[in-house]
Design a protein around this motif. Structure first.
Motif, PDB file in Angstrom:
ATOM      1  N   LEU A  39      44.847  92.793 -56.020  1.00  0.00           N
ATOM      2  CA  LEU A  39      45.813  91.975 -55.283  1.00  0.00           C
ATOM      3  C   LEU A  39      45.726  90.507 -55.675  1.00  0.00           C
ATOM      4  O   LEU A  39      46.509  89.689 -55.218  1.00  0.00           O
ATOM      5  CB  LEU A  39      45.572  92.113 -53.781  1.00  0.00           C
ATOM      6  CG  LEU A  39      45.751  93.508 -53.189  1.00  0.00           C
ATOM      7  CD1 LEU A  39      45.372  93.510 -51.715  1.00  0.00           C
ATOM      8  CD2 LEU A  39      47.169  94.000 -53.381  1.00  0.00           C
ATOM      9  N   GLY A  40      44.745  90.157 -56.504  1.00  0.00           N
ATOM     10  CA  GLY A  40      44.584  88.766 -56.917  1.00  0.00           C
ATOM     11  C   GLY A  40      43.892  87.916 -55.878  1.00  0.00           C
ATOM     12  O   GLY A  40      44.070  86.698 -55.854  1.00  0.00           O
ATOM     13  N   ASP A  78      37.024  85.532 -49.785  1.00  0.00           N
ATOM     14  CA  ASP A  78      37.196  84.319 -48.987  1.00  0.00           C
ATOM     15  C   ASP A  78      38.177  83.391 -49.702  1.00  0.00           C
ATOM     16  O   ASP A  78      37.798  82.372 -50.275  1.00  0.00           O
ATOM     17  CB  ASP A  78      35.848  83.630 -48.773  1.00  0.00           C
ATOM     18  CG  ASP A  78      35.894  82.586 -47.668  1.00  0.00           C
ATOM     19  OD1 ASP A  78      36.907  82.506 -46.938  1.00  0.00           O
ATOM     20  OD2 ASP A  78      34.914  81.840 -47.534  1.00  0.00           O
ATOM     21  N   PRO A  79      39.471  83.755 -49.673  1.00  0.00           N
ATOM     22  CA  PRO A  79      40.459  83.012 -50.466  1.00  0.00           C
ATOM     23  C   PRO A  79      40.750  81.621 -49.909  1.00  0.00           C
ATOM     24  O   PRO A  79      40.655  81.382 -48.709  1.00  0.00           O
ATOM     25  CB  PRO A  79      41.706  83.894 -50.385  1.00  0.00           C
ATOM     26  CG  PRO A  79      41.560  84.621 -49.092  1.00  0.00           C
ATOM     27  CD  PRO A  79      40.076  84.850 -48.922  1.00  0.00           C
ATOM     28  N   THR A  80      41.128  80.726 -50.801  1.00  0.00           N
ATOM     29  CA  THR A  80      41.563  79.392 -50.398  1.00  0.00           C
ATOM     30  C   THR A  80      42.983  79.480 -49.832  1.00  0.00           C
ATOM     31  O   THR A  80      43.684  80.479 -50.008  1.00  0.00           O
ATOM     32  CB  THR A  80      41.591  78.445 -51.620  1.00  0.00           C
ATOM     33  OG1 THR A  80      42.577  78.947 -52.543  1.00  0.00           O
ATOM     34  CG2 THR A  80      40.226  78.354 -52.279  1.00  0.00           C
ATOM     35  N   THR A  81      43.418  78.414 -49.192  1.00  0.00           N
ATOM     36  CA  THR A  81      44.790  78.351 -48.672  1.00  0.00           C
ATOM     37  C   THR A  81      45.787  78.526 -49.808  1.00  0.00           C
ATOM     38  O   THR A  81      46.782  79.238 -49.664  1.00  0.00           O
ATOM     39  CB  THR A  81      45.027  77.004 -47.953  1.00  0.00           C
ATOM     40  OG1 THR A  81      44.116  76.917 -46.849  1.00  0.00           O
ATOM     41  CG2 THR A  81      46.451  76.888 -47.444  1.00  0.00           C
ATOM     42  N   GLU A 136      49.815  81.798 -52.722  1.00  0.00           N
ATOM     43  CA  GLU A 136      50.227  82.469 -53.958  1.00  0.00           C
ATOM     44  C   GLU A 136      50.354  83.978 -53.759  1.00  0.00           C
ATOM     45  O   GLU A 136      51.288  84.605 -54.253  1.00  0.00           O
ATOM     46  CB  GLU A 136      49.221  82.164 -55.061  1.00  0.00           C
ATOM     47  CG  GLU A 136      49.643  82.664 -56.422  1.00  0.00           C
ATOM     48  CD  GLU A 136      48.670  82.243 -57.509  1.00  0.00           C
ATOM     49  OE1 GLU A 136      48.271  83.120 -58.304  1.00  0.00           O
ATOM     50  OE2 GLU A 136      48.317  81.044 -57.552  1.00  0.00           O
ATOM     51  N   PHE A 137      49.410  84.568 -53.026  1.00  0.00           N
ATOM     52  CA  PHE A 137      49.439  86.008 -52.760  1.00  0.00           C
ATOM     53  C   PHE A 137      50.694  86.403 -51.982  1.00  0.00           C
ATOM     54  O   PHE A 137      51.346  87.403 -52.293  1.00  0.00           O
ATOM     55  CB  PHE A 137      48.183  86.431 -51.984  1.00  0.00           C
ATOM     56  CG  PHE A 137      48.245  87.820 -51.440  1.00  0.00           C
ATOM     57  CD1 PHE A 137      48.179  88.918 -52.282  1.00  0.00           C
ATOM     58  CD2 PHE A 137      48.370  88.048 -50.076  1.00  0.00           C
ATOM     59  CE1 PHE A 137      48.238  90.219 -51.793  1.00  0.00           C
ATOM     60  CE2 PHE A 137      48.422  89.335 -49.570  1.00  0.00           C
ATOM     61  CZ  PHE A 137      48.358  90.422 -50.434  1.00  0.00           C
TER      62      PHE A 137
END
Length: 114
Positions: free
Chosen positions: A7-8, A12-15, A20-21
């Motif tokens: 899913l890219g 712990d993704p950034t804002t 982008e997701f």
């Protein structure tokens, strides 16, 4: 829990990574008998409340790290019709809302569901 790499996303993704997701995607994402639901927002818990025969009617989303992105992957029985709302829980407050990431609606005598 789903594998986030395809899913890219990381755990712990950034804002910016969340932005982008979500950009240009339609939810839920369906593929090979699975549905991936997403909710973005501040909450203590997020639950999928659905009417899918053969599955428990309430399923918890999982928050990714410290982000405001919540995901849930469900195996969907063949030929199921998905009709649902999202239960956003903050403290003792439960708000059942239509999915803000899904513009498709199903109408019934009590209103509309995603």
């Amino acid at each position: 829990m789903i594998s986030l790499a395809p899913l890219g996303l990381d755990a712990d993704p950034t804002t910016e990574a969340v932005d982008e997701f979500l950009a240009g995607r339609t939810f839920p994402i369906t593929d090979d008998g699975r549905a991936i639901f997403a909710f973005r927002g501040v909450a203590d818990r997020v639950m999928l409340r659905h009417w899918i025969f053969g599955l428990p009617s309430s399923q918890p989303f999982h928050r990714l790290g410290a982000s405001d992105l919540w995901l849930l992957t469900l195996e969907i029985p063949p030929q199921s019709r998905l009709e649902y709302k999202i239960d956003v829980v903050t403290g003792d407050d439960h708000r059942w809302i239509r999915d803000p990431l899904n513009s498709l609606l199903a109408h019934d005598p009590f209103g509309a569901n995603s």
